[in-house]
Design a protein around this motif. Sequence first.
Motif, PDB file in Angstrom:
ATOM      1  N   GLY A   1       7.857  28.654 -22.696  1.00  0.00           N
ATOM      2  CA  GLY A   1       7.374  29.994 -22.965  1.00  0.00           C
ATOM      3  C   GLY A   1       7.666  30.933 -21.822  1.00  0.00           C
ATOM      4  O   GLY A   1       7.977  32.115 -22.030  1.00  0.00           O
TER       5      GLY A   1
ATOM      6  N   HIS B   1      10.003  34.323 -21.843  1.00  0.00           N
ATOM      7  CA  HIS B   1       9.462  35.614 -21.409  1.00  0.00           C
ATOM      8  C   HIS B   1      10.402  36.257 -20.398  1.00  0.00           C
ATOM      9  O   HIS B   1      10.634  37.484 -20.447  1.00  0.00           O
ATOM     10  CB  HIS B   1       8.080  35.418 -20.790  1.00  0.00           C
TER      11      HIS B   1
ATOM     12  N   LYS C   1       5.686  31.258 -28.930  1.00  0.00           N
ATOM     13  CA  LYS C   1       5.633  31.814 -27.589  1.00  0.00           C
ATOM     14  C   LYS C   1       6.708  32.872 -27.341  1.00  0.00           C
ATOM     15  O   LYS C   1       6.767  33.465 -26.257  1.00  0.00           O
ATOM     16  CB  LYS C   1       5.756  30.686 -26.558  1.00  0.00           C
TER      17      LYS C   1
END
Length: 337
Positions: A55, A59, A103
Amino acid sequence: MPLEPIGPEEAVELYLADRESELAQATQYAHSSRLGHFVRWCDEQDIENMNELTGRTLHRYRLWRRRDGNLAPPSEKSQMDTLRVFIRWCGTIDAVPVDLWPKVVSPSLAKGEHARDVMLDTEVAEKILEYLATYEYASARHVTMLLIWHALLRRGAVRALDVDDYDPQEMSLEVCHRPEMGTPIKNKFEGERFIALNDETCAVLDAWLEKRRPDTTDEYGRSPLVSTPQGRVHLTTVQSYIYSVTRPCELKRECPHDRSIDTCDAATERSAASGCPSSLSPHAVRRGAITHWLNSDVPEGVVSARANVSSAVLSEHYDRRTRREKMEQRRKYLNQV
């Protein structure tokens, strides 16, 4: 199940191959383009195995893509939505954990934020059509402009039309989905429909077919309605027709951007017309046409069917009438109640 090593580029190739039969050609291209940025980022980060994704790394990719592409929220959303679908698919082939895809964060947009407002104004469209009727009657640009403005066709539908799809006696067009012969259309078989034409459009099409259409066929032996000396018109050619005819300097030798028309590539070369800040895409012309029809009191259901868009999509992405304009249109019916 344990994860199985696979590189990002190979994973994307498998994903695109797996979804080829279910995605429209334009959507397939869009997914390929968006995921190409992800592959590039992985290469820069030395990520050679999809198993390594977390995740946090996803990001970081989102932040990088936002900066790298200078993306507005709507564009960022489309990029991340595609990535989420891809990561979810990767979970089915043991390339990433099955619980990784949630995510992938995509920005939330306010209502209407992802609906663009760029469109061709009715008054300008009428001047363009008048110019074409005067100086380029029944030319490829004239035909293409009419098919988008009057018939509300997408560029893919313009390309997909055959000569036999035009019925001059019935004054109509039949839009067909023929993916096996290289001409898919948006919404596939649900996008197939008959479109009634007015006298002006039929007159232009008749003249195009009789005098100006290059007598060529495509690789399947079909006779495209909008043809070039090389065969069926390409999607990028449809775009170039519209970008070029919507340049301000096309109608009058004036540039609102203080450029020298004689030395500006966008002004002197049709293939570079998209470089003009004021030129518009086929989608913007179609959006303007849909709004024009709605402003002309044509019922939304009729416009929806003709343009092949749902009422919800019509309202959110195409209808550019102001709330006051809608009120004034509704006012006309007050005395009937």
